[in-house]
Scaffold this motif. Structure first.
Motif, mmCIF file in Angstrom:
data_model
loop_
_atom_site.group_PDB
_atom_site.id
_atom_site.type_symbol
_atom_site.label_atom_id
_atom_site.label_comp_id
_atom_site.label_asym_id
_atom_site.label_seq_id
_atom_site.Cartn_x
_atom_site.Cartn_y
_atom_site.Cartn_z
ATOM 1 N N PRO A 429 0.977 -1.445 0.116
ATOM 2 C CA PRO A 429 -0.101 0.008 0.231
ATOM 3 C C PRO A 429 0.817 1.536 0.119
ATOM 4 N N TRP A 430 0.202 2.422 -0.402
ATOM 5 C CA TRP A 430 1.153 3.631 -0.558
ATOM 6 C C TRP A 430 1.484 3.940 0.798
ATOM 7 N N SER A 431 0.948 3.738 2.037
ATOM 8 C CA SER A 431 1.291 4.097 3.325
ATOM 9 C C SER A 431 2.514 3.385 3.715
ATOM 10 N N ARG A 432 2.769 2.086 3.153
ATOM 11 C CA ARG A 432 3.892 1.527 3.445
ATOM 12 C C ARG A 432 5.274 1.639 2.451
ATOM 13 N N LEU A 433 4.864 2.205 1.382
ATOM 14 C CA LEU A 433 6.101 2.418 0.451
ATOM 15 C C LEU A 433 7.466 3.042 0.992
ATOM 16 N N THR A 434 7.406 4.113 1.713
ATOM 17 C CA THR A 434 8.691 4.625 2.181
ATOM 18 C C THR A 434 9.286 3.656 3.233
ATOM 19 N N PRO A 435 8.411 3.132 4.361
ATOM 20 C CA PRO A 435 8.942 2.163 5.366
ATOM 21 C C PRO A 435 9.560 0.932 4.642
ATOM 22 N N VAL A 436 8.941 0.411 3.482
ATOM 23 C CA VAL A 436 9.491 -0.771 2.879
ATOM 24 C C VAL A 436 10.729 -0.467 2.201
ATOM 25 N N TYR A 437 10.960 0.954 1.397
ATOM 26 C CA TYR A 437 12.050 1.186 0.720
ATOM 27 C C TYR A 437 13.196 1.200 1.875
ATOM 28 N N ASP A 438 12.991 2.085 3.002
ATOM 29 C CA ASP A 438 14.237 2.233 4.046
ATOM 30 C C ASP A 438 14.515 1.021 4.513
ATOM 31 N N VAL A 440 14.524 -2.166 3.166
ATOM 32 C CA VAL A 440 14.686 -3.204 2.260
ATOM 33 C C VAL A 440 16.434 -2.571 2.024
ATOM 34 N N THR A 441 16.437 -1.063 1.647
ATOM 35 C CA THR A 441 17.713 -0.413 1.547
ATOM 36 C C THR A 441 18.798 -0.841 2.641
ATOM 37 N N ALA A 442 18.133 -0.660 3.760
ATOM 38 C CA ALA A 442 19.021 -0.986 5.091
ATOM 39 C C ALA A 442 19.415 -2.370 5.028
ATOM 40 N N TYR A 456 26.153 -2.391 -4.587
ATOM 41 C CA TYR A 456 25.358 -1.381 -5.095
ATOM 42 C C TYR A 456 23.735 -1.604 -5.185
ATOM 43 N N LEU A 457 23.026 -0.822 -4.643
ATOM 44 C CA LEU A 457 21.631 -1.425 -4.400
ATOM 45 C C LEU A 457 20.946 -0.139 -4.968
ATOM 46 N N MET A 458 19.942 -0.263 -5.848
ATOM 47 C CA MET A 458 18.908 0.838 -6.218
ATOM 48 C C MET A 458 17.628 0.308 -6.600
ATOM 49 N N CYS A 459 16.875 1.422 -6.929
ATOM 50 C CA CYS A 459 15.319 1.130 -6.846
ATOM 51 C C CYS A 459 14.485 2.051 -7.698
ATOM 52 N N HIS A 460 13.272 1.407 -8.113
ATOM 53 C CA HIS A 460 12.561 2.437 -8.880
ATOM 54 C C HIS A 460 11.208 1.991 -8.591
ATOM 55 N N LEU A 461 10.007 2.776 -8.711
ATOM 56 C CA LEU A 461 8.796 2.619 -8.681
ATOM 57 C C LEU A 461 8.265 2.326 -10.059
ATOM 58 N N SER A 462 7.724 1.158 -10.319
ATOM 59 C CA SER A 462 7.541 0.674 -11.798
ATOM 60 C C SER A 462 6.167 0.646 -11.924
ATOM 61 N N HIS A 463 5.116 0.327 -11.017
ATOM 62 C CA HIS A 463 3.612 0.225 -11.488
ATOM 63 C C HIS A 463 3.092 1.137 -10.386
ATOM 64 N N SER A 464 2.033 1.893 -10.701
ATOM 65 C CA SER A 464 1.191 2.633 -9.660
ATOM 66 C C SER A 464 -0.415 1.961 -9.877
ATOM 67 N N TYR A 465 -0.967 1.876 -8.351
ATOM 68 C CA TYR A 465 -2.349 1.496 -8.463
ATOM 69 C C TYR A 465 -2.933 2.485 -7.550
ATOM 70 N N GLN A 497 14.341 -10.022 0.542
ATOM 71 C CA GLN A 497 13.148 -10.825 0.418
ATOM 72 C C GLN A 497 12.565 -10.892 1.658
ATOM 73 N N GLN A 498 13.111 -11.216 2.834
ATOM 74 C CA GLN A 498 12.853 -11.049 4.221
ATOM 75 C C GLN A 498 12.397 -9.559 4.567
ATOM 76 N N ALA A 499 12.959 -8.436 4.036
ATOM 77 C CA ALA A 499 12.650 -7.210 4.490
ATOM 78 C C ALA A 499 11.114 -6.850 3.963
ATOM 79 N N PHE A 500 10.785 -7.547 2.572
ATOM 80 C CA PHE A 500 9.663 -7.327 2.127
ATOM 81 C C PHE A 500 8.401 -7.797 2.944
ATOM 82 N N VAL A 501 8.569 -9.191 3.350
ATOM 83 C CA VAL A 501 7.493 -9.672 3.951
ATOM 84 C C VAL A 501 7.411 -9.206 5.595
ATOM 85 N N ASP A 502 8.588 -8.740 6.041
ATOM 86 C CA ASP A 502 8.478 -8.265 7.546
ATOM 87 C C ASP A 502 8.116 -7.080 7.475
#
Length: 552
Positions: A429-438, A440-442, A456-465, A497-502
């Motif tokens: 969900p949008w409300s989880r976007l920044t916490p997930v990004y932070d 996973v990056t960590a 090196y770790l990088m990211c993009h938003l690829s699909h919006s709902y 992957q673990q950071a995703f589900v956590d």
């Protein structure tokens, strides 16, 4: 269509090069310590591979040849190795090492649903394993037979089922055979004035059936929807007969059988045909480039666009590390280009207050009538401006559009030089976007630190709902000297992957489960959810003949 390389992505003779990108080599050396000029470690020569001999019982081979013709039952070693795995980093490393534990005993190429039915019947009678094969682009371990499988293994290649059979122009529905590759599908539809609008990274080398089997999403899914939205009806050859779902716009007939097939990775049967939603070719198509002062500003703009009345085809924004990588892949600039770039940099830093190390690149796409496109551009422009962004025109978007299917070749370029590179993607969900990004990056950087490597770790938003978005992470690192690349890769991949589900995200947004992601399925769906899937597979395929070991 020609098969991809047995050891890498794409066709022989096509590869990524840094020679015309003067900033790329210094960028890679600075970020991960790799000198791209180092000697390349080539994969093993195919002739030197110890390809296991096929164990195809005479009676089964005779039944297969009767079903499809002797010329369409192949036991050729190269053909079998090409069909043994997909294109995950684990697949490619093991292929290049010559590690071939369980190669299909035959590749079978049926030409129609009747032949698929006959092949499956012969396989079931012989208690053989059947693995449906589209283009072989899976990066989730969806195509390899279990290493300890002792039964005959058949790869059923659907490449001869490649036709658009019918278009219902009133309903804008097309009946399409499942083995058609992306470019050939679009070619057939465009000849009639239509488009499917589904363009995943693997578009050039993947098939409609593969998209359905993995619940694929494409680069323009903001407008067209993902393959689950686009697939209206299905025909699937199963052990119990041919499953048929009608191409109706909605239905209330119990749990959705169509949804059960979507994402089933060949565990329920072989998809032979789908009825899919198509659209008329748009009058105008445009992708524009934008710059945002920070990734947070770009995400906020994408969220507002999704919540607005805007109708766009692409919403993509890269974080600062990915933006810097993208700029490093630019080709050699002309003197005029350099002047323009300098003028833009001056404007961004002095007039708008951008910091170049935080700046983020975005692409937003528009399709439809000329008037609609103009109206959408104005509406999006107002949102972008509110978040401190700046439109930089159509040239970056046009370049992105031309090169969007080239990214997988970069992974081979790095792997040739001993660097592990891969992707992990998720949705939340949008409300989880920044916490997930932070998070996973960590987690990714902590994994690099544990291994003692520069990553090196990088990211993009690829699909919006309306309610959320997909974040797509890419990572690369050079393993420590003397270490096992796959063991160190697992440390980084597992952390991400673990950071995703956590953190309230899903284990995969569009790359399926296969074997690579199966260990996180219960954390994603809950134990009763996994039990339900297991019961579905067991009830449909009690002999575990259909692509066993995938998903659960």
């Amino acid at each position: 269509m020609a098969a991809m390389k047995w050891w890498g992505w794409g066709l022989e003779g096509v590869e990524f090069t840094h020679a015309d990108k003067p900033e790329l080599a210094p960028f890679i050396e600075q970020r991960i310590g790799l000198d791209v000029a180092r000697p390349i470690a080539p994969p093993a020569r195919f002739d030197d591979l110890d390809v296991p001999a096929p164990t195809l019982p005479h009676g089964l081979r005779a039944a297969l040849e009767s079903a499809v013709g002797a010329e369409h039952v192949s036991v050729d070693p190269l053909d079998r190795v090409v069909h043994a795995r997909g294109k995950s980093i684990r697949d490619l490393v093991r292929q290049r090492r010559g590690d071939l534990p369980r190669v299909p005993d035959a590749v079978v190429r049926p030409a129609g649903e009747d032949e698929v039915t006959a092949v499956l019947r012969a396989a079931l009678d012989a208690d053989a394993v059947v693995i449906p094969f589209g283009g072989g682009t899976s990066i989730s371990g969806s195509l390899e037979a279990p290493a300890d499988e002792r039964r005959p293994v058949l790869s059923v290649d659907l490449g001869r089922l490649d036709k658009v059979l019918e278009i219902d122009e009133h309903s804008r529905l097309a009946r399409v055979q499942a083995g058609v590759f992306g470019p050939h599908l679009e070619e057939q539809l465009r000849a009639r004035g239509y488009t499917f609008g589904h363009f995943p990274d693997s578009f050039t080398h993947s098939t409609l059936g593969g998209w359905i089997a993995t619940r694929s999403s494409g680069m323009q899914s903001d407008r067209y929807g993902d393959v689950a939205d686009l697939t209206r009806g299905l025909r699937v050859v199963t052990p119990a007969g041919t499953l048929v779902t009608q191409p109706v716009p909605a239905t209330s007939t119990g749990p959705s059988v169509r949804e059960m097939v979507l994402g089933s990775e060949g565990r329920l049967g072989i998809v032979t045909e789908a009825t899919v939603q198509v659209r008329r070719l748009p009058q105008e198509r445009r992708i524009l480039g934008y710059l945002f002062p920070t990734f947070g500003a770009g995400l906020a703009a994408m969220r507002e666009i999704a919540a607005s009345e805007c109708s766009v085809s692409v919403t993509r924004v890269s974080d600062a590390p990915e933006t810097q990588f993208s700029f490093a892949t630019r080709k050699r600039s002309t003197p005029v280009d350099k002047l323009k770039s300098k003028a833009l940099t001056t404007f961004l830093t002095r007039r708008l207050g951008f910091r170049l190390d935080e700046m983020c690149l975005s692409f937003i796409g528009y399709e439809g009538s000329t008037g609609h496109v103009a109206e959408q551009r104005r509406a999006v422009g107002r949102i972008v401006k509110r978040h401190g962004g700046l439109c930089i025109g159509s040239s970056p978007g046009a370049l992105y559009d031309q090169k969007k299917f080239d990214t997988p070749y970069i992974r081979d370029f790095l792997l040739d030089r001993g660097v592990a590179a891969d992707v992990s993607e998720t949705a939340m969900p949008w409300s989880r976007l920044t916490p997930v990004y932070d998070a996973v990056t960590a987690a990714g950087h902590a994994a690099f630190a544990r291994l003692g490597v520069r990553g090196y770790l990088m990211c993009h938003l690829s699909h919006s709902y309306h309610g959320g978005a997909c974040l797509y992470f890419t990572f690369a690192f050079e393993p420590a000297p003397g270490s096992d690349m796959l063991a160190e890769y697992d440390v980084v991949k597992t952390a991400i992957q673990q950071a995703f589900v956590d953190n309230g995200a899903t284990l995969s947004h569009h790359h399926a489960v296969g074997t690579e992601h199966a260990r996180w399925l219960e954390q994603d769906l809950s134990a009763p959810g996994v039990a339900m899937i297991e019961a579905l597979f067991a009830g449909t395929d009690p002999g575990r003949n259909l692509n066993p070991g995938k998903i659960v």
